[in-house]
Write a protein that holds these residues in place. Structure first.
Motif, PDB file in Angstrom:
ATOM      1  N   GLY A  20     -65.775 -33.620   6.435  1.00 43.21           N
ATOM      2  CA  GLY A  20     -66.050 -35.029   6.221  1.00 43.21           C
ATOM      3  C   GLY A  20     -65.299 -35.537   5.009  1.00 43.21           C
ATOM      4  N   LYS A  21     -65.259 -36.827   4.878  1.00 38.68           N
ATOM      5  CA  LYS A  21     -64.542 -37.465   3.771  1.00 38.68           C
ATOM      6  C   LYS A  21     -65.114 -36.992   2.434  1.00 38.68           C
ATOM      7  CE  LYS A  21     -63.043 -41.928   2.126  1.00 38.68           C
ATOM      8  NZ  LYS A  21     -63.035 -43.367   2.366  1.00 38.68           N
ATOM      9  N   GLY A  22     -64.239 -36.564   1.557  1.00 33.37           N
ATOM     10  CA  GLY A  22     -64.639 -36.140   0.225  1.00 33.37           C
ATOM     11  C   GLY A  22     -65.155 -34.711   0.135  1.00 33.37           C
ATOM     12  N   LEU A  23     -65.165 -33.982   1.247  1.00 34.57           N
ATOM     13  CA  LEU A  23     -65.640 -32.598   1.242  1.00 34.57           C
ATOM     14  C   LEU A  23     -64.460 -31.634   1.321  1.00 34.57           C
ATOM     15  CD1 LEU A  23     -68.557 -32.915   3.823  1.00 34.57           C
ATOM     16  CD2 LEU A  23     -68.717 -32.909   1.330  1.00 34.57           C
ATOM     17  N   ALA A  24     -64.680 -30.412   0.838  1.00 36.17           N
ATOM     18  CA  ALA A  24     -63.657 -29.377   0.973  1.00 36.17           C
ATOM     19  C   ALA A  24     -63.396 -29.140   2.458  1.00 36.17           C
ATOM     20  CB  ALA A  24     -64.134 -28.079   0.319  1.00 36.17           C
ATOM     21  N   LYS A  25     -62.138 -28.976   2.836  1.00 33.25           N
ATOM     22  CA  LYS A  25     -61.784 -28.722   4.239  1.00 33.25           C
ATOM     23  C   LYS A  25     -62.394 -27.405   4.674  1.00 33.25           C
ATOM     24  CE  LYS A  25     -59.341 -28.950   8.095  1.00 33.25           C
ATOM     25  NZ  LYS A  25     -60.108 -29.353   9.229  1.00 33.25           N
ATOM     26  N   TRP A  26     -63.126 -27.427   5.771  1.00 36.38           N
ATOM     27  CA  TRP A  26     -63.774 -26.245   6.307  1.00 36.38           C
ATOM     28  C   TRP A  26     -63.072 -25.894   7.601  1.00 36.38           C
ATOM     29  CZ3 TRP A  26     -69.646 -25.500   5.651  1.00 36.38           C
ATOM     30  CH2 TRP A  26     -70.036 -24.263   6.156  1.00 36.38           C
ATOM     31  N   PRO A  27     -62.108 -24.980   7.537  1.00 42.25           N
ATOM     32  CA  PRO A  27     -61.334 -24.673   8.740  1.00 42.25           C
ATOM     33  C   PRO A  27     -62.111 -23.797   9.715  1.00 42.25           C
ATOM     34  CG  PRO A  27     -60.651 -23.235   6.964  1.00 42.25           C
ATOM     35  CD  PRO A  27     -61.664 -24.209   6.383  1.00 42.25           C
ATOM     36  N   GLU A  28     -61.715 -23.866  10.983  1.00 38.49           N
ATOM     37  CA  GLU A  28     -62.267 -22.957  11.977  1.00 38.49           C
ATOM     38  C   GLU A  28     -61.856 -21.541  11.600  1.00 38.49           C
ATOM     39  OE1 GLU A  28     -61.565 -21.982  16.695  1.00 38.49           O
ATOM     40  OE2 GLU A  28     -60.920 -23.890  15.891  1.00 38.49           O
ATOM     41  N   TYR A  29     -62.754 -20.568  11.762  1.00 35.78           N
ATOM     42  CA  TYR A  29     -62.417 -19.202  11.394  1.00 35.78           C
ATOM     43  C   TYR A  29     -61.401 -18.627  12.374  1.00 35.78           C
ATOM     44  CZ  TYR A  29     -62.390 -14.374  10.199  1.00 35.78           C
ATOM     45  OH  TYR A  29     -61.954 -13.137   9.816  1.00 35.78           O
ATOM     46  N   SER A  33     -55.939 -15.526   9.600  1.00 35.23           N
ATOM     47  CA  SER A  33     -55.899 -16.120   8.255  1.00 35.23           C
ATOM     48  C   SER A  33     -57.053 -15.620   7.390  1.00 35.23           C
ATOM     49  CB  SER A  33     -55.963 -17.645   8.338  1.00 35.23           C
ATOM     50  OG  SER A  33     -57.217 -18.067   8.842  1.00 35.23           O
ATOM     51  N   ASP A  34     -58.162 -15.196   8.029  1.00 37.06           N
ATOM     52  CA  ASP A  34     -59.346 -14.686   7.328  1.00 37.06           C
ATOM     53  C   ASP A  34     -59.764 -15.592   6.175  1.00 37.06           C
ATOM     54  OD1 ASP A  34     -61.475 -12.985   6.844  1.00 37.06           O
ATOM     55  OD2 ASP A  34     -60.312 -11.664   5.561  1.00 37.06           O
ATOM     56  N   ALA A  35     -59.765 -16.895   6.422  1.00 36.58           N
ATOM     57  CA  ALA A  35     -60.186 -17.859   5.410  1.00 36.58           C
ATOM     58  C   ALA A  35     -61.655 -18.192   5.612  1.00 36.58           C
ATOM     59  CB  ALA A  35     -59.340 -19.127   5.507  1.00 36.58           C
ATOM     60  N   ALA A  36     -62.400 -18.250   4.524  1.00 34.83           N
ATOM     61  CA  ALA A  36     -63.829 -18.556   4.593  1.00 34.83           C
ATOM     62  C   ALA A  36     -64.199 -19.496   3.445  1.00 34.83           C
ATOM     63  CB  ALA A  36     -64.654 -17.281   4.494  1.00 34.83           C
ATOM     64  N   ILE A  37     -65.209 -20.305   3.682  1.00 34.69           N
ATOM     65  CA  ILE A  37     -65.722 -21.195   2.643  1.00 34.69           C
ATOM     66  C   ILE A  37     -66.699 -20.405   1.762  1.00 34.69           C
ATOM     67  CG2 ILE A  37     -67.223 -23.191   2.250  1.00 34.69           C
ATOM     68  CD1 ILE A  37     -64.551 -24.094   3.104  1.00 34.69           C
ATOM     69  N   VAL A  38     -66.559 -20.558   0.462  1.00 35.52           N
ATOM     70  CA  VAL A  38     -67.455 -19.923  -0.506  1.00 35.52           C
ATOM     71  C   VAL A  38     -68.257 -21.041  -1.176  1.00 35.52           C
ATOM     72  CG1 VAL A  38     -67.576 -18.602  -2.648  1.00 35.52           C
ATOM     73  CG2 VAL A  38     -65.859 -18.034  -0.924  1.00 35.52           C
ATOM     74  N   ILE A  43     -67.517 -25.756  -3.922  1.00 32.48           N
ATOM     75  CA  ILE A  43     -67.189 -25.290  -2.574  1.00 32.48           C
ATOM     76  C   ILE A  43     -65.690 -25.077  -2.548  1.00 32.48           C
ATOM     77  CG2 ILE A  43     -67.207 -25.852  -0.127  1.00 32.48           C
ATOM     78  CD1 ILE A  43     -69.557 -27.720  -0.678  1.00 32.48           C
ATOM     79  N   ARG A  44     -65.272 -23.864  -2.143  1.00 35.38           N
ATOM     80  CA  ARG A  44     -63.838 -23.573  -2.139  1.00 35.38           C
ATOM     81  C   ARG A  44     -63.500 -22.668  -0.960  1.00 35.38           C
ATOM     82  NH1 ARG A  44     -66.277 -20.395  -5.745  1.00 35.38           N
ATOM     83  NH2 ARG A  44     -65.802 -18.184  -5.718  1.00 35.38           N
ATOM     84  N   LEU A  45     -62.248 -22.648  -0.601  1.00 42.40           N
ATOM     85  CA  LEU A  45     -61.739 -21.817   0.472  1.00 42.40           C
ATOM     86  C   LEU A  45     -61.118 -20.562  -0.127  1.00 42.40           C
ATOM     87  CD1 LEU A  45     -61.047 -21.688   3.545  1.00 42.40           C
ATOM     88  CD2 LEU A  45     -58.854 -22.689   2.936  1.00 42.40           C
ATOM     89  N   GLU A  46     -61.485 -19.392   0.398  1.00 43.81           N
ATOM     90  CA  GLU A  46     -60.878 -18.137  -0.044  1.00 43.81           C
ATOM     91  C   GLU A  46     -60.386 -17.379   1.172  1.00 43.81           C
ATOM     92  OE1 GLU A  46     -63.086 -15.639  -2.651  1.00 43.81           O
ATOM     93  OE2 GLU A  46     -63.448 -17.241  -4.095  1.00 43.81           O
ATOM     94  N   LYS A  47     -59.272 -16.700   1.016  1.00 49.74           N
ATOM     95  CA  LYS A  47     -58.716 -15.893   2.099  1.00 49.74           C
ATOM     96  C   LYS A  47     -58.980 -14.420   1.842  1.00 49.74           C
ATOM     97  CE  LYS A  47     -55.258 -19.191   3.429  1.00 49.74           C
ATOM     98  NZ  LYS A  47     -53.888 -19.460   3.731  1.00 49.74           N
TER      99      LYS A  47
END
Length: 70
Positions: A20-29, A33-38, A43-47
């Motif tokens: 959503g607008k103003g939120l950290a991008k939450w990609p499909e797993y 890429s093994d990216a996950a939201i922490v 809220i941040r994205l880590e690989k």
């Protein structure tokens, strides 16, 4: 709870997509890429965060499928 305060939980409940607008991008797993939201102080994205766990479950699922095929 940071997820609730951020609005991501409500957006996900309404749309099935937590982005959503103003939120950290939450990609499909995606395993490649093994990216996950922490969720911590921010809220941040880590690989690579889940690779050991996902690999374990992937191998277990492959063994189960192979056993069923026999």
């Amino acid at each position: 709870n940071l997820v609730l305060r951020s609005g991501a939980a409500g957006i996900f409940a309404r749309t099935g997509d937590p982005n959503g607008k103003g939120l950290a991008k939450w990609p499909e797993y995606k395993p490649e890429s093994d990216a996950a939201i922490v969720f911590s102080d921010s809220i941040r994205l880590e690989k690579g965060l889940l690779s050991k766990h996902i690999d374990f479950h992937d191998k277990a699922a492959q063994r189960a499928r192979a056993d069923q095929a026999r």
